[in-house]
Design an enzyme around this catalytic site. Structure first.
Site, PDB file in Angstrom:
ATOM      1  N   LYS A 198       1.428   3.672  -3.020  1.00  0.00           N
ATOM      2  CA  LYS A 198       1.056   5.712  -2.603  1.00  0.00           C
ATOM      3  C   LYS A 198       2.596   6.344  -1.991  1.00  0.00           C
ATOM      4  O   LYS A 198       1.961   7.605  -3.021  1.00  0.00           O
ATOM      5  CB  LYS A 198       0.384   6.743  -0.847  1.00  0.00           C
ATOM      6  CG  LYS A 198      -1.016   5.582  -1.015  1.00  0.00           C
ATOM      7  CD  LYS A 198      -1.874   6.262  -2.254  1.00  0.00           C
ATOM      8  CE  LYS A 198      -3.324   5.693  -1.940  1.00  0.00           C
ATOM      9  NZ  LYS A 198      -4.407   6.837  -2.619  1.00  0.00           N
ATOM     10  N   TYR A 257       0.581  -1.253  -0.047  1.00  0.00           N
ATOM     11  CA  TYR A 257       0.119   0.644   0.869  1.00  0.00           C
ATOM     12  C   TYR A 257       1.318   1.507  -0.042  1.00  0.00           C
ATOM     13  O   TYR A 257       0.906   2.610  -1.097  1.00  0.00           O
ATOM     14  CB  TYR A 257      -0.645   0.260   1.242  1.00  0.00           C
ATOM     15  CG  TYR A 257      -1.828   1.471   1.351  1.00  0.00           C
ATOM     16  CD1 TYR A 257      -2.974   1.304  -0.071  1.00  0.00           C
ATOM     17  CD2 TYR A 257      -1.570   2.263   2.507  1.00  0.00           C
ATOM     18  CE1 TYR A 257      -3.784   2.443   0.364  1.00  0.00           C
ATOM     19  CE2 TYR A 257      -2.512   3.588   2.437  1.00  0.00           C
ATOM     20  CZ  TYR A 257      -3.203   3.446   1.123  1.00  0.00           C
ATOM     21  OH  TYR A 257      -4.058   4.336   1.680  1.00  0.00           O
TER      22      TYR A 257
HETATM   23  P1  NDP Z   1     -13.814   4.910   0.963  1.00  0.00           P
HETATM   24  O1  NDP Z   1     -12.952   3.001   1.778  1.00  0.00           O
HETATM   25  O2  NDP Z   1     -14.261   5.522   1.965  1.00  0.00           O
HETATM   26  O3  NDP Z   1     -13.803   5.128  -0.613  1.00  0.00           O
HETATM   27  C1  NDP Z   1     -12.734   4.741  -1.421  1.00  0.00           C
HETATM   28  C2  NDP Z   1     -13.465   5.008  -2.695  1.00  0.00           C
HETATM   29  O4  NDP Z   1     -12.870   4.185  -3.632  1.00  0.00           O
HETATM   30  C3  NDP Z   1     -14.872   4.325  -2.637  1.00  0.00           C
HETATM   31  O5  NDP Z   1     -15.863   5.301  -3.299  1.00  0.00           O
HETATM   32  C4  NDP Z   1     -14.859   2.946  -3.710  1.00  0.00           C
HETATM   33  O6  NDP Z   1     -16.173   2.716  -4.298  1.00  0.00           O
HETATM   34  C5  NDP Z   1     -13.691   3.655  -4.484  1.00  0.00           C
HETATM   35  N1  NDP Z   1     -12.265   2.537  -5.596  1.00  0.00           N
HETATM   36  C6  NDP Z   1     -12.429   1.509  -4.688  1.00  0.00           C
HETATM   37  N2  NDP Z   1     -11.730   0.722  -5.969  1.00  0.00           N
HETATM   38  C7  NDP Z   1     -12.635   1.261  -7.541  1.00  0.00           C
HETATM   39  C8  NDP Z   1     -12.346   0.880  -8.564  1.00  0.00           C
HETATM   40  N3  NDP Z   1     -11.209  -0.121  -9.206  1.00  0.00           N
HETATM   41  N4  NDP Z   1     -12.782   2.134  -9.882  1.00  0.00           N
HETATM   42  C9  NDP Z   1     -13.583   2.596  -9.511  1.00  0.00           C
HETATM   43  N5  NDP Z   1     -13.625   3.310  -7.341  1.00  0.00           N
HETATM   44  C10 NDP Z   1     -13.217   2.800  -6.705  1.00  0.00           C
HETATM   45  O7  NDP Z   1     -12.147   4.463   1.124  1.00  0.00           O
HETATM   46  P2  NDP Z   1     -11.379   6.597   1.519  1.00  0.00           P
HETATM   47  O8  NDP Z   1     -12.415   7.476   1.602  1.00  0.00           O
HETATM   48  O9  NDP Z   1     -10.947   6.540   2.755  1.00  0.00           O
HETATM   49  O10 NDP Z   1     -10.301   6.889   0.852  1.00  0.00           O
HETATM   50  C11 NDP Z   1     -10.352   7.869  -0.736  1.00  0.00           C
HETATM   51  C12 NDP Z   1      -8.872   7.819  -0.759  1.00  0.00           C
HETATM   52  O11 NDP Z   1      -8.125   7.931   0.084  1.00  0.00           O
HETATM   53  C13 NDP Z   1      -8.128   6.092  -1.521  1.00  0.00           C
HETATM   54  O12 NDP Z   1      -7.391   6.691  -2.600  1.00  0.00           O
HETATM   55  C14 NDP Z   1      -7.461   6.780  -0.196  1.00  0.00           C
HETATM   56  O13 NDP Z   1      -5.972   5.810  -0.115  1.00  0.00           O
HETATM   57  C15 NDP Z   1      -6.594   8.187   0.343  1.00  0.00           C
HETATM   58  N6  NDP Z   1      -6.272   7.733   1.364  1.00  0.00           N
HETATM   59  C16 NDP Z   1      -7.196   7.489   2.410  1.00  0.00           C
HETATM   60  C17 NDP Z   1      -6.491   7.681   3.922  1.00  0.00           C
HETATM   61  C18 NDP Z   1      -7.744   7.328   5.059  1.00  0.00           C
HETATM   62  O14 NDP Z   1      -7.189   7.135   6.381  1.00  0.00           O
HETATM   63  N7  NDP Z   1      -9.091   6.972   5.012  1.00  0.00           N
HETATM   64  C19 NDP Z   1      -5.666   8.699   4.145  1.00  0.00           C
HETATM   65  C20 NDP Z   1      -4.522   8.949   2.904  1.00  0.00           C
HETATM   66  C21 NDP Z   1      -5.427   8.762   2.143  1.00  0.00           C
HETATM   67  P3  NDP Z   1     -16.381   1.903  -5.553  1.00  0.00           P
HETATM   68  O15 NDP Z   1     -16.413   0.721  -3.870  1.00  0.00           O
HETATM   69  O16 NDP Z   1     -18.047   1.609  -5.406  1.00  0.00           O
HETATM   70  O17 NDP Z   1     -15.726   1.459  -6.590  1.00  0.00           O
HETATM   71  C1  8X3 Z   2      -4.246   5.545   4.344  1.00  0.00           C
HETATM   72  C2  8X3 Z   2      -3.629   6.177   5.763  1.00  0.00           C
HETATM   73  O1  8X3 Z   2      -2.206   5.559   7.996  1.00  0.00           O
HETATM   74  O2  8X3 Z   2      -3.832   4.548   7.901  1.00  0.00           O
HETATM   75  O3  8X3 Z   2      -3.671   6.079   3.398  1.00  0.00           O
HETATM   76  O4  8X3 Z   2      -2.163   3.550   6.002  1.00  0.00           O
HETATM   77  S1  8X3 Z   2      -3.167   5.059   6.617  1.00  0.00           S
END
Ligand code: NDP
Ligand code: 8X3
Length: 256
Positions: free
Chosen positions: A160, A156
């Site tokens: 990133k 992961y």
């Molecule tokens: P969620 O799991 O709440 O949302 C993830 C979103 O990505 C969903 O809408 C899902 O939609 C979509 N998704 C996943 N796989 C696919 C795919 N193959 N095609 C299209 N859409 C896809 O997670 P977050 O909102 O937390 O994550 C959003 C972004 O932020 C990610 O890139 C994550 O890595 C990043 N992030 C998150 C952090 C956290 O702590 N939560 C911290 C740092 C970064 P669906 O399943 O309907 O396709």
């Molecule tokens: C998601 C944040 O620290 O849980 O990117 O991996 S962490």
């Protein structure tokens, strides 16, 4: 900068940060292209936004790993909206949290295909529209996991770190084309992220955010809007946002 009536394309708009970002751009009066695999979720979000704001919203079912579908979706967007002004590359996921030698290869493939290759497909498909239009803004969702590795984060984190590298690469290719590039790198945000990472294990997912105050998706949406609304000559290239009680990717102050 007033971004009213700009066309904003968000990947992964069915949950978490993507959903909150859609609501935040709607409040700015932007038209929205909402994509994700769960069509019912983005359709329901689209109805909610249309009810409350005077903007156009187009939900499209899209798996960013499907290269052909990505280019087809962008053709549809071009037909209906003409161009994309702001692209939010948000779709992404973590799968598993084990040392590399115990990791599941299918999990690695899914993360690499979504977080790196999916982001590349969408960006490649959208960029010609921005270049033709002579302006644009690409906002990538990286992570603090793309700045600092943590135990068992291996693949992961590698995806990133790639997003970070690609954001920098895009900047040196696009600065002379009036296209801004921003990487938004949050620490722990309470969304469906951990539920997905632990494949539906609700208790394990809950424990990730236990005993401290994590970020909310709306906190990240707010920073995205801040970047998107800077005057045209200003490009916020990177933003790192931690919960106050998180010191780095391994240190969290918990009350129990
Ligand atoms: P969620 O799991 O709440 O949302 C993830 C979103 O990505 C969903 O809408 C899902 O939609 C979509 N998704 C996943 N796989 C696919 C795919 N193959 N095609 C299209 N859409 C896809 O997670 P977050 O909102 O937390 O994550 C959003 C972004 O932020 C990610 O890139 C994550 O890595 C990043 N992030 C998150 C952090 C956290 O702590 N939560 C911290 C740092 C970064 P669906 O399943 O309907 O396709
Ligand atoms: C998601 C944040 O620290 O849980 O990117 O991996 S962490």
């Amino acid at each position: 900068m007033n971004i009213k009536s700009k066309n904003v394309f968000i990947t992964g708009a069915s949950a978490g940060i993507g959903e909150a970002t859609a609501q935040a751009f709607a409040q700015q009066g932007c038209n929205l292209i909402l994509t994700a695999r769960r069509l019912e979720k983005i359709e329901s979000l689209a109805s909610d936004i249309i009810k409350n704001s005077n903007v156009e919203v187009l939900p499209i079912r899209l798996d960013v790993r499907d290269r052909k579908a990505v280019f087809k979706a962008v053709d549809t967007i071009k037909e209906k909206f003409g161009t994309v002004d702001i692209l939010v590359n948000n779709a992404g996921l973590g799968r598993g949290l084990e040392p590399l030698h115990q990791g599941e290869i299918d999990n690695w493939e899914e993360m690499i295909d979504t977080n790196i290759k999916g982001l590349l497909y969408v960006t490649k498909a959208v960029l010609p529209l921005m270049i033709e239009n002579g302006s644009g803004h690409i906002i990538n969702l990286g992570s603090v996991a793309g700045r600092e590795v943590y135990p068992n984060g291996n693949v992961y984190c590698a995806t990133k770190f790639s997003v970070f590298a690609l954001s920098k690469a895009l900047r040196i290719e696009l600065y002379d084309k009036n296209i801004r590039t921003t990487t938004i790198d949050p620490g722990m945000v309470e969304t469906e992220f951990s539920l997905v990472r632990f494949k539906g294990d609700e208790q394990r997912a809950k424990n990730v955010y236990k005993g401290f105050t994590p970020l909310k998706p709306e906190d990240i949406a707010e920073t995205i809007i801040f970047c998107a609304t800077r005057p045209p000559h200003v490009n916020i290239t990177e933003m790192v946002i931690y919960p106050t009680e998180q010191g780095n990717t391994t240190l969290v102050k918990r009350s129990n």
